[in-house]
Design a protein around this motif. Sequence first.
Motif, PDB file in Angstrom:
ATOM      1  N   ARG A   1       6.786  17.668 -18.184  1.00  0.00           N
ATOM      2  CA  ARG A   1       8.175  18.378 -18.384  1.00  0.00           C
ATOM      3  C   ARG A   1       8.598  17.884 -19.981  1.00  0.00           C
ATOM      4  NH1 ARG A   1      13.595  18.063 -15.016  1.00  0.00           N
ATOM      5  NH2 ARG A   1      14.918  19.930 -15.935  1.00  0.00           N
ATOM      6  N   HIS A   2       8.453  16.661 -20.453  1.00  0.00           N
ATOM      7  CA  HIS A   2       9.158  16.494 -21.603  1.00  0.00           C
ATOM      8  C   HIS A   2       8.030  15.799 -22.371  1.00  0.00           C
ATOM      9  CE1 HIS A   2      12.940  17.515 -20.150  1.00  0.00           C
ATOM     10  NE2 HIS A   2      12.953  16.668 -18.940  1.00  0.00           N
ATOM     11  N   PRO A   3       6.598  16.205 -22.710  1.00  0.00           N
ATOM     12  CA  PRO A   3       5.892  15.406 -23.455  1.00  0.00           C
ATOM     13  C   PRO A   3       6.150  14.890 -24.818  1.00  0.00           C
ATOM     14  CG  PRO A   3       5.247  17.685 -23.314  1.00  0.00           C
ATOM     15  CD  PRO A   3       6.356  17.447 -22.361  1.00  0.00           C
ATOM     16  N   ALA A   4       6.338  15.978 -25.610  1.00  0.00           N
ATOM     17  CA  ALA A   4       6.906  15.588 -27.007  1.00  0.00           C
ATOM     18  C   ALA A   4       8.168  14.668 -26.988  1.00  0.00           C
ATOM     19  CB  ALA A   4       7.215  16.913 -27.736  1.00  0.00           C
ATOM     20  N   ASP A   5       9.348  14.986 -26.342  1.00  0.00           N
ATOM     21  CA  ASP A   5      10.316  13.881 -26.436  1.00  0.00           C
ATOM     22  C   ASP A   5      10.058  12.641 -25.883  1.00  0.00           C
ATOM     23  OD1 ASP A   5      11.932  16.235 -27.204  1.00  0.00           O
ATOM     24  OD2 ASP A   5      12.727  16.542 -25.236  1.00  0.00           O
ATOM     25  N   LEU A   6       9.222  12.484 -24.974  1.00  0.00           N
ATOM     26  CA  LEU A   6       8.825  11.234 -24.489  1.00  0.00           C
ATOM     27  C   LEU A   6       7.892  10.431 -25.403  1.00  0.00           C
ATOM     28  CD1 LEU A   6       8.094  11.909 -20.461  1.00  0.00           C
ATOM     29  CD2 LEU A   6      10.105  10.520 -21.492  1.00  0.00           C
ATOM     30  N   TYR A   7       7.003  11.057 -26.110  1.00  0.00           N
ATOM     31  CA  TYR A   7       6.299  10.360 -27.004  1.00  0.00           C
ATOM     32  C   TYR A   7       6.950  10.026 -28.118  1.00  0.00           C
ATOM     33  CZ  TYR A   7       2.063   9.738 -29.889  1.00  0.00           C
ATOM     34  OH  TYR A   7       1.058   9.217 -30.675  1.00  0.00           O
ATOM     35  N   GLU A   8       8.013  10.642 -28.572  1.00  0.00           N
ATOM     36  CA  GLU A   8       8.858  10.241 -29.583  1.00  0.00           C
ATOM     37  C   GLU A   8       9.885   9.099 -29.224  1.00  0.00           C
ATOM     38  OE1 GLU A   8      10.316  10.408 -33.695  1.00  0.00           O
ATOM     39  OE2 GLU A   8       8.659  11.560 -32.807  1.00  0.00           O
ATOM     40  N   SER A   9      10.265   9.177 -28.172  1.00  0.00           N
ATOM     41  CA  SER A   9      11.387   8.109 -27.781  1.00  0.00           C
ATOM     42  C   SER A   9      10.645   7.094 -26.902  1.00  0.00           C
ATOM     43  CB  SER A   9      12.641   8.839 -26.770  1.00  0.00           C
ATOM     44  OG  SER A   9      11.753   9.338 -25.580  1.00  0.00           O
ATOM     45  N   LEU A  10       9.427   6.904 -26.712  1.00  0.00           N
ATOM     46  CA  LEU A  10       9.146   5.886 -25.957  1.00  0.00           C
ATOM     47  C   LEU A  10       7.988   5.264 -26.563  1.00  0.00           C
ATOM     48  CD1 LEU A  10       9.725   6.831 -22.089  1.00  0.00           C
ATOM     49  CD2 LEU A  10      10.911   5.205 -23.304  1.00  0.00           C
ATOM     50  N   PRO A  11       7.947   4.674 -27.598  1.00  0.00           N
ATOM     51  CA  PRO A  11       6.803   4.244 -28.319  1.00  0.00           C
ATOM     52  C   PRO A  11       5.530   3.163 -27.492  1.00  0.00           C
ATOM     53  CG  PRO A  11       8.732   3.368 -29.257  1.00  0.00           C
ATOM     54  CD  PRO A  11       9.126   4.372 -28.371  1.00  0.00           C
ATOM     55  N   GLU A  12       6.484   2.512 -26.698  1.00  0.00           N
ATOM     56  CA  GLU A  12       5.980   1.459 -25.883  1.00  0.00           C
ATOM     57  C   GLU A  12       4.875   2.073 -24.775  1.00  0.00           C
ATOM     58  OE1 GLU A  12      10.511   0.647 -26.108  1.00  0.00           O
ATOM     59  OE2 GLU A  12       9.012   2.191 -25.531  1.00  0.00           O
ATOM     60  N   VAL A  13       4.783   3.442 -24.638  1.00  0.00           N
ATOM     61  CA  VAL A  13       3.866   4.203 -23.814  1.00  0.00           C
ATOM     62  C   VAL A  13       2.560   4.433 -24.682  1.00  0.00           C
ATOM     63  CG1 VAL A  13       3.470   5.918 -22.365  1.00  0.00           C
ATOM     64  CG2 VAL A  13       5.504   4.991 -22.298  1.00  0.00           C
ATOM     65  N   SER A  14       1.214   4.010 -24.304  1.00  0.00           N
ATOM     66  CA  SER A  14       0.165   4.351 -25.066  1.00  0.00           C
ATOM     67  C   SER A  14      -0.216   5.760 -24.840  1.00  0.00           C
ATOM     68  CB  SER A  14      -1.041   3.385 -24.424  1.00  0.00           C
ATOM     69  OG  SER A  14      -0.418   2.133 -24.696  1.00  0.00           O
ATOM     70  N   ALA A  15      -0.071   6.340 -23.580  1.00  0.00           N
ATOM     71  CA  ALA A  15      -0.668   7.710 -23.378  1.00  0.00           C
ATOM     72  C   ALA A  15       0.222   8.594 -22.518  1.00  0.00           C
ATOM     73  CB  ALA A  15      -2.108   7.768 -22.990  1.00  0.00           C
TER      74      ALA A  15
ATOM     75  N   GLY B   1      -7.082   0.849 -27.993  1.00  0.00           N
ATOM     76  CA  GLY B   1      -5.882   0.774 -28.912  1.00  0.00           C
ATOM     77  C   GLY B   1      -5.286   1.975 -29.183  1.00  0.00           C
ATOM     78  N   GLU B   2      -5.795   3.328 -28.626  1.00  0.00           N
ATOM     79  CA  GLU B   2      -5.277   4.402 -29.276  1.00  0.00           C
ATOM     80  C   GLU B   2      -3.916   4.910 -28.471  1.00  0.00           C
ATOM     81  OE1 GLU B   2      -7.501   8.179 -29.324  1.00  0.00           O
ATOM     82  OE2 GLU B   2      -9.450   7.001 -28.846  1.00  0.00           O
ATOM     83  N   ARG B   3      -3.237   5.474 -29.246  1.00  0.00           N
ATOM     84  CA  ARG B   3      -1.840   6.102 -28.529  1.00  0.00           C
ATOM     85  C   ARG B   3      -1.758   7.485 -28.839  1.00  0.00           C
ATOM     86  NH1 ARG B   3       3.748   7.203 -29.875  1.00  0.00           N
ATOM     87  NH2 ARG B   3       4.809   6.770 -27.962  1.00  0.00           N
ATOM     88  N   PHE B   4      -1.707   8.413 -27.857  1.00  0.00           N
ATOM     89  CA  PHE B   4      -1.961   9.735 -27.972  1.00  0.00           C
ATOM     90  C   PHE B   4      -0.999  10.350 -26.885  1.00  0.00           C
ATOM     91  CE2 PHE B   4      -5.098   7.795 -25.481  1.00  0.00           C
ATOM     92  CZ  PHE B   4      -5.535   8.675 -24.357  1.00  0.00           C
ATOM     93  N   ASN B   5      -0.954  11.909 -26.808  1.00  0.00           N
ATOM     94  CA  ASN B   5      -0.389  12.748 -25.858  1.00  0.00           C
ATOM     95  C   ASN B   5      -1.433  13.562 -25.314  1.00  0.00           C
ATOM     96  OD1 ASN B   5       1.079  14.597 -24.285  1.00  0.00           O
ATOM     97  ND2 ASN B   5       2.738  14.209 -25.718  1.00  0.00           N
ATOM     98  N   ALA B   6      -1.863  13.316 -23.862  1.00  0.00           N
ATOM     99  CA  ALA B   6      -2.847  14.303 -23.319  1.00  0.00           C
ATOM    100  C   ALA B   6      -2.298  15.270 -22.429  1.00  0.00           C
ATOM    101  CB  ALA B   6      -3.799  13.367 -22.701  1.00  0.00           C
ATOM    102  N   VAL B   7      -1.252  15.607 -22.702  1.00  0.00           N
ATOM    103  CA  VAL B   7      -0.408  16.848 -21.701  1.00  0.00           C
ATOM    104  C   VAL B   7      -0.865  18.085 -22.166  1.00  0.00           C
ATOM    105  CG1 VAL B   7       1.754  17.631 -20.836  1.00  0.00           C
ATOM    106  CG2 VAL B   7       1.447  15.191 -21.201  1.00  0.00           C
ATOM    107  N   THR B   8      -1.381  18.964 -21.332  1.00  0.00           N
ATOM    108  CA  THR B   8      -1.845  20.285 -21.382  1.00  0.00           C
ATOM    109  C   THR B   8      -0.330  21.177 -21.102  1.00  0.00           C
ATOM    110  OG1 THR B   8      -4.181  19.931 -20.651  1.00  0.00           O
ATOM    111  CG2 THR B   8      -3.332  22.393 -20.765  1.00  0.00           C
ATOM    112  N   PRO B   9      -0.189  21.947 -22.161  1.00  0.00           N
ATOM    113  CA  PRO B   9       1.111  22.573 -22.205  1.00  0.00           C
ATOM    114  C   PRO B   9       1.450  23.414 -20.884  1.00  0.00           C
ATOM    115  CG  PRO B   9       0.184  22.861 -24.281  1.00  0.00           C
ATOM    116  CD  PRO B   9      -0.760  22.195 -23.663  1.00  0.00           C
TER     117      PRO B   9
END
Length: 441
Positions: A59-73, A93-101
């Motif tokens: 539901r909130h992939p972009a907002d969570l990625y921005e606001s929770l830097p502690e999360v790796s993926a 060691g990667e950090r990324f967003n793998a959510v399909t819109p």
Amino acid sequence: MLGLLARAGHEIVPEEQADVVLVNTCSFIGDATSESVRTILELAGSGKKLVVTGCLAQRHPADLYESLPEVSAFLGTSDFDRIVEVVQRVEEGERFNAVTPLPLVGAAILNKDLPRLFTGLGPSAYLKIAEGCDHSCSFCIIPQMRGRYISRERPAILREARQLAAAGVKELVLIAEDTTRYGQKETGKFRLAALLHDLAEIDGIEWIRILYAYPNYMTQELLEAVRDVPKVVKYLDMPLQHTHPDVLRAMRRPRHEPPAELVARMRATVPGLVIRTTLIVGFPGETPEHVDHVLEFLSLERLDHVGAFAYSPEKGTPAADLKPTVAKRERNHRRRLVMEAQQEVSRALHEGLVGQTLDCLIEAIDVKTGAALGRTYRDAPEIDGTTYVTGDPAALPGDIVPIRITRTGPYDLYGEVARDEGSQARGPRSDSRRSRTGQER
């Protein structure tokens, strides 16, 4: 996801021992979102790599990625088969967003022969038969997070059911966003009744329970299968959400016969049927008279189990903009009224069970007292009551034994094993009583 990880060679351990922690979230209502975020923040200070998946991530992939830097993926609801790849990249060691819109679970994924690591509910297991929802209820965000309705193919369901039976599961709990629609979109025919017959042929499975049965698809064929297939427990979970037609229209609930008439038809077809429902109070435009309608319905129809929720406005749903709104304090007050009314109904129904002998699925043994804990066929795992059993130390998790009810509370039952008696239960009963599945508590 755990089955895929285990097959790839990962060891599944408690979170305090883990290198990577997988957090599966919910975002159906505000309280669920808050709980999910709170859990993520609690784990964020552990120094472990975090992967967040499920509905909140979808539901909130972009907002969570921005606001929770502690999360790796972050991984969405339609990407669960990518979990091994995601964990590997996180470990590197990667950090990324793998959510399909678009949250669309394709048939190819849904019907894959994916491994399952059984973690679960003692001798019971959930079995998903469909994914997504095509209803347009004005309060609900699920279609935006889970996609359009798609039924799993019969061979895939039966394959997983056999795997669960081989692992010692005794009770299958069928789930979907809408179980009663199973097969209709793909074939033009409602296929849940036929699926019940197929599942009942699986050796080792003793009980089959249906949750989330939408009222508009409550066919006579399904009710007759619940009545006639011995392994199907005489229990239906049917989310009504409200009883007053004005509120149901505002909720955009699918049209069906009036609730009282529907309940009467269900009970006439399936004698002794146990009915659970959920209700939402405090919906925009709901008046005290509408709440009185709900209370009168509960008093007259005397449903066995009722869960009530105070309406939670969800951004992105049509109901979020409806007026007039009901104040949060008043929403909570109305919920209390409903739950208090139902508690009295439940107490009276339970008192009527004293002296009866009901089949009970043993789930665990209390190591301190030696008492067995289980559920009669009248209760679904995790949401309904517990039966506390004394009188037979040989009863093991996974056994289905007759229990004579000796006393009751508003939600729980207390009884003793009555092996010398024939069961008076209205649910199915097994003669195989020595499976050692389940967990000690």
